[in-house]
Design a protein around this motif. Structure first.
Motif, PDB file in Angstrom:
ATOM      1  N   ASP A  82      63.175 -21.209  21.304  1.00  0.00           N
ATOM      2  CA  ASP A  82      63.286 -18.990  21.254  1.00  0.00           C
ATOM      3  C   ASP A  82      62.026 -18.917  21.608  1.00  0.00           C
ATOM      4  OD1 ASP A  82      65.626 -19.720  19.505  1.00  0.00           O
ATOM      5  OD2 ASP A  82      64.069 -19.088  17.552  1.00  0.00           O
ATOM      6  N   ILE A  83      62.382 -17.389  22.605  1.00  0.00           N
ATOM      7  CA  ILE A  83      61.602 -16.282  23.082  1.00  0.00           C
ATOM      8  C   ILE A  83      60.912 -15.823  21.477  1.00  0.00           C
ATOM      9  CG2 ILE A  83      60.221 -14.975  24.641  1.00  0.00           C
ATOM     10  CD1 ILE A  83      62.430 -16.083  27.177  1.00  0.00           C
ATOM     11  N   THR A  84      59.440 -16.085  21.383  1.00  0.00           N
ATOM     12  CA  THR A  84      58.694 -15.255  20.290  1.00  0.00           C
ATOM     13  C   THR A  84      58.074 -13.560  20.712  1.00  0.00           C
ATOM     14  OG1 THR A  84      57.799 -17.182  20.035  1.00  0.00           O
ATOM     15  CG2 THR A  84      56.931 -15.579  19.310  1.00  0.00           C
ATOM     16  N   THR A  85      59.152 -12.955  19.706  1.00  0.00           N
ATOM     17  CA  THR A  85      59.391 -11.632  19.514  1.00  0.00           C
ATOM     18  C   THR A  85      57.804 -10.526  19.103  1.00  0.00           C
ATOM     19  OG1 THR A  85      61.653 -11.687  18.832  1.00  0.00           O
ATOM     20  CG2 THR A  85      61.580 -12.067  21.209  1.00  0.00           C
ATOM     21  N   TYR A  86      57.482 -11.798  17.724  1.00  0.00           N
ATOM     22  CA  TYR A  86      56.391 -10.933  16.949  1.00  0.00           C
ATOM     23  C   TYR A  86      55.289 -12.275  16.951  1.00  0.00           C
ATOM     24  CZ  TYR A  86      60.688  -8.176  15.980  1.00  0.00           C
ATOM     25  OH  TYR A  86      61.290  -5.817  15.727  1.00  0.00           O
ATOM     26  N   GLU A  87      54.618 -11.230  16.256  1.00  0.00           N
ATOM     27  CA  GLU A  87      53.135 -12.028  15.825  1.00  0.00           C
ATOM     28  C   GLU A  87      53.890 -11.914  14.110  1.00  0.00           C
ATOM     29  OE1 GLU A  87      50.076 -13.721  16.451  1.00  0.00           O
ATOM     30  OE2 GLU A  87      51.829 -15.039  17.655  1.00  0.00           O
ATOM     31  N   GLY A 126      55.623  -7.764  10.502  1.00  0.00           N
ATOM     32  CA  GLY A 126      55.716  -8.774  12.625  1.00  0.00           C
ATOM     33  C   GLY A 126      55.426  -7.269  13.515  1.00  0.00           C
ATOM     34  N   ILE A 127      54.627  -7.829  14.458  1.00  0.00           N
ATOM     35  CA  ILE A 127      54.154  -6.408  15.177  1.00  0.00           C
ATOM     36  C   ILE A 127      55.019  -7.105  17.014  1.00  0.00           C
ATOM     37  CG2 ILE A 127      52.342  -7.522  15.929  1.00  0.00           C
ATOM     38  CD1 ILE A 127      51.554  -4.372  16.849  1.00  0.00           C
ATOM     39  N   SER A 128      55.581  -6.176  17.060  1.00  0.00           N
ATOM     40  CA  SER A 128      56.686  -6.760  18.622  1.00  0.00           C
ATOM     41  C   SER A 128      55.684  -6.792  20.325  1.00  0.00           C
ATOM     42  CB  SER A 128      57.279  -5.926  18.700  1.00  0.00           C
ATOM     43  OG  SER A 128      56.996  -4.419  18.718  1.00  0.00           O
ATOM     44  N   LEU A 168      53.653   0.904  13.470  1.00  0.00           N
ATOM     45  CA  LEU A 168      53.754   0.053  14.630  1.00  0.00           C
ATOM     46  C   LEU A 168      54.868  -1.522  13.900  1.00  0.00           C
ATOM     47  CD1 LEU A 168      51.329  -0.052  17.030  1.00  0.00           C
ATOM     48  CD2 LEU A 168      53.402   1.105  17.257  1.00  0.00           C
ATOM     49  N   LEU A 169      54.420  -1.575  12.528  1.00  0.00           N
ATOM     50  CA  LEU A 169      55.010  -3.134  12.168  1.00  0.00           C
ATOM     51  C   LEU A 169      56.670  -3.108  11.601  1.00  0.00           C
ATOM     52  CD1 LEU A 169      51.771  -3.570   9.290  1.00  0.00           C
ATOM     53  CD2 LEU A 169      52.011  -4.321  12.295  1.00  0.00           C
TER      54      LEU A 169
END
Length: 206
Positions: free
Chosen positions: A57-62, A119-121, A40-41
């Motif tokens: 920006d809108i954060t799309t990932y952690e 990153g994970i979406s 998933l990463l």
């Protein structure tokens, strides 16, 4: 919804080993769950001085840092930076509020060094909880620790002198102190670069 087909071999890369070890401090995963999670990463690279994220920006990932050093900061009304965090290997970063609510962030994340991240979406984050519920415990612990760190830092800003804040940072983050500039360190401590230079000179003479 199903995950990708599993790999036949369990030879994890250095970056995958790092993130699995980080997670393994708080929850135990089977080999099957590890491979499901890794599928998933997304691998992300950012060059030195480039932005990973900017205000608006809108954060799309952690994000999880596997290599490099980044700074997380806001700008005040006069355009002066206020650094809230330096993120290096084995650290998580991002803006959870923006990530969860899909609203614009007020933070900048800029690479001090060329960096590599996993990153994970948001979609995969939600899927992860459905497929491996124990991750809810991991992220709860992660956010609790982040909140405690934020409260402690706020209290230090009130109760400690600038010199004491510098010494506390130097003691707690010896792996970071030599990777950031005095200017950035001053923006983190909350003082001018000139005052930061005087404090460092004084401490070095002790």
């Amino acid at each position: 919804m199903k995950f990708f087909k599993l790999k036949n071999e369990l030879n994890y890369s250095k970056s995958h080993t790092l993130i699995l070890n980080n997670i393994g401090r708080f929850i135990e995963l089977t080999e099957l769950e590890k491979q499901k999670y890794l599928s998933l990463l997304t691998e992300i690279k950012v060059k030195k001085k480039d932005f990973l994220m900017q205000a608006g920006d809108i954060t799309t990932y952690e994000y999880f840092i596997t290599k490099g050093c980044l700074k997380v900061y806001t700008l005040d009304e006069e355009g002066a930076p206020h650094i809230s965090m330096f993120a290096v290997e084995d650290y998580w970063t991002g803006d959870m509020s923006s990530f969860m609510t899909k609203t614009p962030t007020r933070y900048f994340i800029k690479a001090i060094e060329s960096s590599e991240l996993l990153g994970i979406s948001k979609a995969n984050y939600d899927l992860l909880f459905q497929e491996i519920p124990k991750f809810e415990r991991f992220y709860r612990i992660l956010y609790q620790r982040s909140l405690v760190s934020y409260i402690r830092r706020s209290n230090h800003g009130i109760s400690l002198t600038a010199e004491e804040r510098y010494m506390a940072f130097k003691t707690k983050y010896p792996e970071i102190i030599h990777r950031v500039t005095q200017k950035d360190l001053a923006a983190y401590i909350g003082i001018t670069p000139e005052f930061m230079s005087k404090i460092i000179s004084k401490v070095n003479r002790m």
